[in-house]
Scaffold this active site. Structure first.
Site, PDB file in Angstrom:
ATOM      1  N   GLU A  51      -2.647  -7.974  -9.960  1.00 34.63           N
ATOM      2  CA  GLU A  51      -3.267  -7.181  -8.900  1.00 34.63           C
ATOM      3  C   GLU A  51      -2.356  -7.321  -7.678  1.00 34.63           C
ATOM      4  OE1 GLU A  51      -7.060  -6.451  -5.967  1.00 34.63           O
ATOM      5  OE2 GLU A  51      -7.011  -8.329  -7.066  1.00 34.63           O
ATOM      6  N   ASP A  76      -0.258 -11.420  -3.168  1.00 32.96           N
ATOM      7  CA  ASP A  76      -0.421 -10.967  -1.779  1.00 32.96           C
ATOM      8  C   ASP A  76       0.446 -11.865  -0.905  1.00 32.96           C
ATOM      9  OD1 ASP A  76      -3.002  -9.139  -0.461  1.00 32.96           O
ATOM     10  OD2 ASP A  76      -1.732 -10.269   0.925  1.00 32.96           O
ATOM     11  N   ASP A 125      -3.293  -0.464   1.749  1.00 23.51           N
ATOM     12  CA  ASP A 125      -3.179   0.159   3.069  1.00 23.51           C
ATOM     13  C   ASP A 125      -2.400   1.458   2.880  1.00 23.51           C
ATOM     14  OD1 ASP A 125      -4.298  -2.067   4.566  1.00 23.51           O
ATOM     15  OD2 ASP A 125      -2.461  -3.141   4.030  1.00 23.51           O
ATOM     16  N   ASP A 159      -9.747   4.628  -1.478  1.00 24.50           N
ATOM     17  CA  ASP A 159     -10.732   5.484  -0.822  1.00 24.50           C
ATOM     18  C   ASP A 159     -10.054   6.277   0.290  1.00 24.50           C
ATOM     19  OD1 ASP A 159     -10.239   3.433   0.911  1.00 24.50           O
ATOM     20  OD2 ASP A 159     -12.308   2.738   1.073  1.00 24.50           O
TER      21      ASP A 159
HETATM   22  C1  LIG Z   1      -6.364  -3.286   2.442  1.00 26.11           C
HETATM   23  S1  LIG Z   1      -6.011  -4.837   1.723  1.00 26.11           S
HETATM   24  C2  LIG Z   1      -6.761  -4.661   0.109  1.00 26.11           C
HETATM   25  C3  LIG Z   1      -7.130  -5.976  -0.481  1.00 26.11           C
HETATM   26  C4  LIG Z   1      -7.765  -5.931  -1.886  1.00 26.11           C
HETATM   27  N1  LIG Z   1      -6.942  -5.275  -2.850  1.00 26.11           N
HETATM   28  C5  LIG Z   1      -9.151  -5.344  -1.858  1.00 26.11           C
HETATM   29  O1  LIG Z   1      -9.383  -4.306  -2.479  1.00 26.11           O
HETATM   30  O2  LIG Z   1     -10.023  -5.920  -1.207  1.00 26.11           O
HETATM   31  C6  LIG Z   1      -4.281  -4.707   1.351  1.00 26.11           C
HETATM   32  C7  LIG Z   1      -3.644  -6.042   1.021  1.00 26.11           C
HETATM   33  O3  LIG Z   1      -2.308  -5.797   0.591  1.00 26.11           O
HETATM   34  C8  LIG Z   1      -1.471  -6.812   1.110  1.00 26.11           C
HETATM   35  N2  LIG Z   1      -0.105  -6.251   1.175  1.00 26.11           N
HETATM   36  C9  LIG Z   1       0.256  -5.058   1.681  1.00 26.11           C
HETATM   37  N3  LIG Z   1       1.569  -4.857   1.539  1.00 26.11           N
HETATM   38  C10 LIG Z   1       2.054  -5.976   0.931  1.00 26.11           C
HETATM   39  C11 LIG Z   1       3.349  -6.383   0.505  1.00 26.11           C
HETATM   40  N4  LIG Z   1       4.406  -5.599   0.678  1.00 26.11           N
HETATM   41  N5  LIG Z   1       3.474  -7.579  -0.093  1.00 26.11           N
HETATM   42  C12 LIG Z   1       2.401  -8.392  -0.272  1.00 26.11           C
HETATM   43  N6  LIG Z   1       1.156  -8.060   0.095  1.00 26.11           N
HETATM   44  C13 LIG Z   1       0.980  -6.875   0.689  1.00 26.11           C
HETATM   45  C14 LIG Z   1      -2.058  -7.156   2.458  1.00 26.11           C
HETATM   46  O4  LIG Z   1      -1.691  -8.448   2.869  1.00 26.11           O
HETATM   47  C15 LIG Z   1      -3.556  -7.007   2.194  1.00 26.11           C
HETATM   48  O5  LIG Z   1      -4.152  -8.230   1.845  1.00 26.11           O
END
Ligand SMILES: C[S@@+](CC[C@H](N)C(=O)[O-])C[C@H]1O[C@@H](n2cnc3c(N)ncnc32)[C@H](O)[C@@H]1O
Length: 186
Positions: A51, A76, A125, A159
């Site tokens: 994931e 992450d 994101d 979403d």
């Molecule tokens: C909006 S959160 C979604 C978290 C989880 N998947 C959920 O559905 O609850 C996006 C996550 O992606 C991680 N993330 C974004 N770009 C990343 C990257 N290039 N490398 C590692 N983590 C990343 C962020 O740190 C964040 O925790």
């Protein structure tokens, strides 16, 4: 940094199923489990599922409970978030869960070609102003292709209309087959 965050980081250092590598160490020594996650850590031949951008690891832990015959690794860069899933999974003694703290951009340093069967990208994101950070861009898809097996699958759940439309375009541009698609998923 708050005490709470420091305590979480201290836990993460101790957890045997959490892997975090400073880039300098990675460059110097490489990652010893690359290509060997199953033989050295999971001790079975089950498919490996990642994931990417797992946040608190809700999907990593939830999917691992649903599919005990697959090995799940949440990835992450944010350690304090990942701590939640790491703690939950170790407390109930789950053997098919691990976490890797790194930038996804470095993922090919941690997995060998074909080592991964499935990738989940859950609620990434949208990164509307930073194209090169979008997790479904051609740049990232190339990395996924390197570590996925021949029949490897990427699941995306979002979403964000923007992310959905953008990814649909990227899928077309990269001529990737779509196995299933819906715009109405609970
Ligand atoms: C909006 S959160 C979604 C978290 C989880 N998947 C959920 O559905 O609850 C996006 C996550 O992606 C991680 N993330 C974004 N770009 C990343 C990257 N290039 N490398 C590692 N983590 C990343 C962020 O740190 C964040 O925790």
């Amino acid at each position: 940094m708050g005490k709470n965050k420091l305590a979480k980081f201290a836990n993460m250092e101790e957890y045997p199923h959490v892997f975090q590598y400073p880039f300098a160490v990675l460059q110097e020594k490489g990652f010893e489990m690359k290509g060997k996650w199953n033989s050295l850590f999971f001790k079975n031949d089950n498919p490996i599922v990642l994931e990417l951008g797992c946040g608190k690891g809700e999907y990593t832990v939830g999917l691992a409970k649903l599919y005990p015959n697959k090995n799940f690794i949440g990835v992450d860069i944010k350690g304090a978030r990942m701590w939640t899933g790491a703690k939950q999974s170790i407390e109930v003694g789950m053997q098919n869960v691990a976490f890797l703290r790194t930038h996804i951009e470095l993922i090919t340093h941690f997995f060998a070609a074909g080592e991964v069967s499935e990738i989940w990208i859950t609620f990434p994101d949208p990164q509307m102003s930073k194209v090169n950070k979008r997790m479904t861009s051609t740049r990232f898809m190339k990395l996924y292709r390197e570590i996925l097996s021949d029949k490897g699958i990427v699941h995306l759940k979002t979403d964000s209309n923007f992310m959905y439309t953008y990814t649909s375009e990227m899928v077309k541009v990269n001529a990737l087959p779509v196995l299933f698609e819906t715009d109405d998923l609970y």
